[in-house]
Design a protein around this motif. Structure first.
Motif, PDB file in Angstrom:
ATOM      1  N   GLU A 199      40.008  46.414  42.450  1.00 56.34           N
ATOM      2  CA  GLU A 199      39.057  45.222  43.250  1.00 56.34           C
ATOM      3  C   GLU A 199      37.440  43.843  43.215  1.00 56.34           C
ATOM      4  O   GLU A 199      38.060  43.250  44.098  1.00 56.34           O
ATOM      5  CB  GLU A 199      38.458  45.636  44.609  1.00 56.34           C
ATOM      6  N   ASP A 200      36.936  43.985  42.627  1.00 55.05           N
ATOM      7  CA  ASP A 200      35.897  44.029  41.772  1.00 55.05           C
ATOM      8  C   ASP A 200      35.907  43.425  41.063  1.00 55.05           C
ATOM      9  O   ASP A 200      35.378  44.159  40.316  1.00 55.05           O
ATOM     10  CB  ASP A 200      34.726  43.864  43.288  1.00 55.05           C
ATOM     11  N   ASP A 201      35.054  42.057  40.441  1.00 54.76           N
ATOM     12  CA  ASP A 201      34.544  41.707  39.513  1.00 54.76           C
ATOM     13  C   ASP A 201      33.650  40.822  39.137  1.00 54.76           C
ATOM     14  O   ASP A 201      33.525  39.877  38.631  1.00 54.76           O
ATOM     15  CB  ASP A 201      35.645  41.006  38.530  1.00 54.76           C
ATOM     16  N   PRO A 202      32.242  41.732  39.538  1.00 51.40           N
ATOM     17  CA  PRO A 202      31.160  40.789  40.436  1.00 51.40           C
ATOM     18  C   PRO A 202      30.656  40.002  38.590  1.00 51.40           C
ATOM     19  O   PRO A 202      30.054  38.749  39.612  1.00 51.40           O
ATOM     20  CB  PRO A 202      30.084  41.500  41.226  1.00 51.40           C
ATOM     21  N   ARG A 203      30.527  40.157  37.418  1.00 53.38           N
ATOM     22  CA  ARG A 203      30.021  39.569  36.530  1.00 53.38           C
ATOM     23  C   ARG A 203      31.338  39.541  35.826  1.00 53.38           C
ATOM     24  O   ARG A 203      30.662  37.813  34.939  1.00 53.38           O
ATOM     25  CB  ARG A 203      29.626  41.103  35.308  1.00 53.38           C
ATOM     26  N   GLY A 204      32.957  38.996  36.143  1.00 52.54           N
ATOM     27  CA  GLY A 204      33.347  37.846  35.413  1.00 52.54           C
ATOM     28  C   GLY A 204      33.993  38.527  34.559  1.00 52.54           C
ATOM     29  O   GLY A 204      34.240  37.895  33.187  1.00 52.54           O
ATOM     30  N   VAL A 205      33.780  39.907  33.708  1.00 52.85           N
ATOM     31  CA  VAL A 205      33.634  41.175  33.166  1.00 52.85           C
ATOM     32  C   VAL A 205      35.708  41.103  32.338  1.00 52.85           C
ATOM     33  O   VAL A 205      36.221  40.446  31.715  1.00 52.85           O
ATOM     34  CB  VAL A 205      33.494  42.167  32.356  1.00 52.85           C
ATOM     35  N   LEU A 206      36.428  41.406  33.379  1.00 54.03           N
ATOM     36  CA  LEU A 206      37.404  41.615  33.717  1.00 54.03           C
ATOM     37  C   LEU A 206      38.067  40.223  32.886  1.00 54.03           C
ATOM     38  O   LEU A 206      39.000  39.348  32.404  1.00 54.03           O
ATOM     39  CB  LEU A 206      37.838  41.974  34.840  1.00 54.03           C
ATOM     40  N   GLU A 207      37.744  38.696  33.672  1.00 50.34           N
ATOM     41  CA  GLU A 207      37.736  37.723  33.893  1.00 50.34           C
ATOM     42  C   GLU A 207      38.408  37.190  32.437  1.00 50.34           C
ATOM     43  O   GLU A 207      38.830  35.978  31.958  1.00 50.34           O
ATOM     44  CB  GLU A 207      38.056  36.674  35.000  1.00 50.34           C
ATOM     45  N   ALA A 208      36.515  37.252  31.932  1.00 53.81           N
ATOM     46  CA  ALA A 208      37.249  36.741  30.353  1.00 53.81           C
ATOM     47  C   ALA A 208      37.809  37.552  29.224  1.00 53.81           C
ATOM     48  O   ALA A 208      38.232  37.223  28.394  1.00 53.81           O
ATOM     49  CB  ALA A 208      35.552  37.169  30.176  1.00 53.81           C
ATOM     50  N   HIS A 209      38.025  38.694  29.661  1.00 52.21           N
ATOM     51  CA  HIS A 209      39.376  39.677  29.215  1.00 52.21           C
ATOM     52  C   HIS A 209      40.726  38.613  30.017  1.00 52.21           C
ATOM     53  O   HIS A 209      42.017  39.894  29.075  1.00 52.21           O
ATOM     54  CB  HIS A 209      39.025  40.980  28.826  1.00 52.21           C
ATOM     55  N   GLY A 210      41.231  37.822  30.589  1.00 55.72           N
ATOM     56  CA  GLY A 210      42.238  37.756  30.797  1.00 55.72           C
ATOM     57  C   GLY A 210      42.880  38.555  31.800  1.00 55.72           C
ATOM     58  O   GLY A 210      43.930  38.358  32.348  1.00 55.72           O
ATOM     59  N   ARG A 211      41.392  39.518  32.601  1.00 57.13           N
ATOM     60  CA  ARG A 211      42.812  40.088  33.803  1.00 57.13           C
ATOM     61  C   ARG A 211      41.879  39.910  35.062  1.00 57.13           C
ATOM     62  O   ARG A 211      40.675  39.105  34.999  1.00 57.13           O
ATOM     63  CB  ARG A 211      41.655  41.768  33.479  1.00 57.13           C
ATOM     64  N   LEU A 212      43.338  40.197  35.600  1.00 55.34           N
ATOM     65  CA  LEU A 212      42.894  39.585  37.684  1.00 55.34           C
ATOM     66  C   LEU A 212      42.572  41.014  38.147  1.00 55.34           C
ATOM     67  O   LEU A 212      42.679  41.438  38.079  1.00 55.34           O
ATOM     68  CB  LEU A 212      44.438  39.171  37.745  1.00 55.34           C
TER      69      LEU A 212
END
Length: 55
Positions: free
Chosen positions: A16-29
């Motif tokens: 539900e949440d990715d406050p530091r953008g870690v998932l996004e940095a690895h292509g996860r949504l």
């Protein structure tokens, strides 16, 4: 089938949440972003193609 998909919308699992953008940095949504992407793909690609093919 396409009309039903358009009416019921799309679902997506995930985080539900990715406050530091870690998932996004690895292509996860996140769930919200995945749902938005799936809804856009349904609208812009799937339903547009179905209309063109099926009339």
């Amino acid at each position: 089938m396409f009309a039903e998909a358009a009416q019921t919308g799309v679902t997506a699992g995930g985080v539900e949440d990715d406050p530091r953008g870690v998932l996004e940095a690895h292509g996860r949504l996140t769930t919200a972003v995945a749902q938005q992407a799936a809804a856009r793909a349904l609208r812009e690609v799937v339903l547009t193609s179905a209309r063109a093919l099926l009339g």
